[in-house]
Design a protein around this motif. Structure first.
Motif, PDB file in Angstrom:
ATOM      1  N   SER A   1       0.834  -1.190   0.000  1.00 23.38           N
ATOM      2  CA  SER A   1       0.000   0.000   0.000  1.00 23.38           C
ATOM      3  C   SER A   1       0.879   1.254   0.000  1.00 23.38           C
ATOM      4  O   SER A   1       2.076   1.184   0.289  1.00 23.38           O
ATOM      5  N   TYR A   2       0.260   2.371  -0.300  1.00 22.72           N
ATOM      6  CA  TYR A   2       1.004   3.632  -0.316  1.00 22.72           C
ATOM      7  C   TYR A   2       1.622   3.925   1.053  1.00 22.72           C
ATOM      8  O   TYR A   2       2.775   4.337   1.150  1.00 22.72           O
ATOM      9  N   SER A   3       0.845   3.700   2.108  1.00 23.57           N
ATOM     10  CA  SER A   3       1.347   4.026   3.451  1.00 23.57           C
ATOM     11  C   SER A   3       2.562   3.178   3.818  1.00 23.57           C
ATOM     12  O   SER A   3       3.487   3.655   4.465  1.00 23.57           O
ATOM     13  N   ALA A   4       2.571   1.895   3.418  1.00 21.23           N
ATOM     14  CA  ALA A   4       3.706   1.023   3.723  1.00 21.23           C
ATOM     15  C   ALA A   4       4.968   1.494   3.004  1.00 21.23           C
ATOM     16  O   ALA A   4       6.059   1.556   3.585  1.00 21.23           O
ATOM     17  N   ILE A   5       4.819   1.851   1.722  1.00 18.76           N
ATOM     18  CA  ILE A   5       5.966   2.325   0.952  1.00 18.76           C
ATOM     19  C   ILE A   5       6.437   3.684   1.475  1.00 18.76           C
ATOM     20  O   ILE A   5       7.635   3.970   1.537  1.00 18.76           O
ATOM     21  N   ASN A   6       5.495   4.509   1.897  1.00 18.97           N
ATOM     22  CA  ASN A   6       5.853   5.823   2.416  1.00 18.97           C
ATOM     23  C   ASN A   6       6.623   5.701   3.733  1.00 18.97           C
ATOM     24  O   ASN A   6       7.506   6.505   4.034  1.00 18.97           O
ATOM     25  N   THR A   7       6.296   4.678   4.518  1.00 21.13           N
ATOM     26  CA  THR A   7       7.034   4.422   5.755  1.00 21.13           C
ATOM     27  C   THR A   7       8.477   4.039   5.433  1.00 21.13           C
ATOM     28  O   THR A   7       9.423   4.510   6.087  1.00 21.13           O
ATOM     29  N   ALA A   8       8.640   3.187   4.432  1.00 22.93           N
ATOM     30  CA  ALA A   8       9.985   2.808   4.009  1.00 22.93           C
ATOM     31  C   ALA A   8      10.751   4.020   3.487  1.00 22.93           C
ATOM     32  O   ALA A   8      11.954   4.180   3.734  1.00 22.93           O
ATOM     33  N   ARG A   9      10.063   4.877   2.780  1.00 19.56           N
ATOM     34  CA  ARG A   9      10.673   6.114   2.263  1.00 19.56           C
ATOM     35  C   ARG A   9      11.218   6.968   3.411  1.00 19.56           C
ATOM     36  O   ARG A   9      12.336   7.485   3.346  1.00 19.56           O
ATOM     37  N   SER A  10      10.447   7.096   4.460  1.00 17.23           N
ATOM     38  CA  SER A  10      10.874   7.893   5.615  1.00 17.23           C
ATOM     39  C   SER A  10      12.090   7.274   6.288  1.00 17.23           C
ATOM     40  O   SER A  10      13.019   7.987   6.704  1.00 17.23           O
ATOM     41  N   ALA A  11      12.073   5.944   6.400  1.00 19.21           N
ATOM     42  CA  ALA A  11      13.200   5.254   7.032  1.00 19.21           C
ATOM     43  C   ALA A  11      14.484   5.443   6.227  1.00 19.21           C
ATOM     44  O   ALA A  11      15.557   5.743   6.783  1.00 19.21           O
ATOM     45  N   LEU A  12      14.388   5.302   4.920  1.00 15.57           N
ATOM     46  CA  LEU A  12      15.560   5.463   4.062  1.00 15.57           C
ATOM     47  C   LEU A  12      16.074   6.905   4.072  1.00 15.57           C
ATOM     48  O   LEU A  12      17.270   7.151   3.959  1.00 15.57           O
ATOM     49  N   SER A  13      15.144   7.852   4.209  1.00 16.44           N
ATOM     50  CA  SER A  13      15.534   9.263   4.221  1.00 16.44           C
ATOM     51  C   SER A  13      16.429   9.601   5.407  1.00 16.44           C
ATOM     52  O   SER A  13      17.197  10.557   5.362  1.00 16.44           O
TER      53      SER A  13
END
Length: 250
Positions: free
Chosen positions: A1-13
């Motif tokens: 889902s978008y929210s799951a990928i967005n969480t990964a995005r935040s972690a990588l950032s």
């Protein structure tokens, strides 16, 4: 889902820098995230909630408590407790019988286990629930006393140390799925459309009703376990629906 990928995005950032910027802010990543949102948009299951009075009217019918079966008494207690406190299902399921104190006027519940909201410096405070003298059919003290008295003889080991135990068999600690099924039954009997609303919707229904009744926001947040007003405003403060397709009044 978008929210799951967005969480990964935040972690990588937090650990990756691209062209002098956190990875999540890079223009290519931003474009990719917009595309993902268009493919799998995050849309709340419902932007409205139901009137708790509908559920209270049904629970009032489950009276007097001394004449109820153990199953109906359990269903009434867990649903009424969830509605009054606005807590999560996980929190309700984790309550230990030793952490519950019932007096003539109050039910006090403390928490010793790690909850979803538990973090360094924050733990859910003790809940102090007042009795409701005007209508003992909806009084949490009356229902709690009846339930604890009825289940006392079943509690012989750690398998029965939670507040809520199963109503058949060995009367072991109730699992989250079992508690959800008890609440689902009450919602269904009250006329709440389960295709639109889950047991978790009790949380928004209860807290939204509280804010409309001018209960101080600080009191609501303390009871529900929130520390940020924005969490309540964004996810739980909803309008009550009058759409007969969402609430199937009996």
């Amino acid at each position: 889902s978008y929210s799951a990928i967005n969480t990964a995005r935040s972690a990588l950032s937090s650990i990756i820098v691209l062209e002098g910027k956190p990875a999540g802010n890079h223009f290519k990543i931003v474009r990719v995230m917009k595309g993902i949102f268009n493919l799998k948009p995050y849309i709340p299951k419902s932007t409205v909630t139901w009137d708790p009075q509908i559920l209270l009217d049904y629970l009032r019918k489950l009276s007097p408590v001394k004449h109820l079966s153990l199953l109906d008494l359990t269903r009434k207690f867990v649903t009424l407790l969830w509605l009054i406190t606005g807590q999560r299902g996980q929190t309700i399921q984790s309550i230990h019988i030793d952490n519950v104190t019932v007096t003539d006027n109050h039910v006090k519940i403390s928490f010793g286990d790690i909850l979803k909201t538990t973090r360094p410096g924050f733990q859910q405070e003790e809940l102090r629930l007042k009795g409701f003298a005007p209508d003992r059919r909806l009084c949490i003290v009356t229902v709690a006393k009846a339930y604890i008295s009825r289940t006392k003889s079943f509690r012989k080991s750690d398998k029965q140390n939670q507040l809520f135990i199963t109503t058949i068999g060995q009367h072991n600690n109730a699992k989250k799925a079992t508690i959800y099924n008890w609440v689902i039954h009450c919602l269904s009997q009250a006329g709440i459309d389960l295709k639109k609303f889950s047991p978790h919707s009790i949380r928004s229904a209860a807290t939204s009703a509280a804010i409309r009744s001018h209960v101080p926001l600080a009191t609501i947040m303390k009871s529900a376990g929130w520390t940020k007003e924005s969490t309540f405003r964004k996810y739980y403060d909803k309008k009550v629906t009058t759409d007969s397709n969402l609430v199937l009044k009996n």
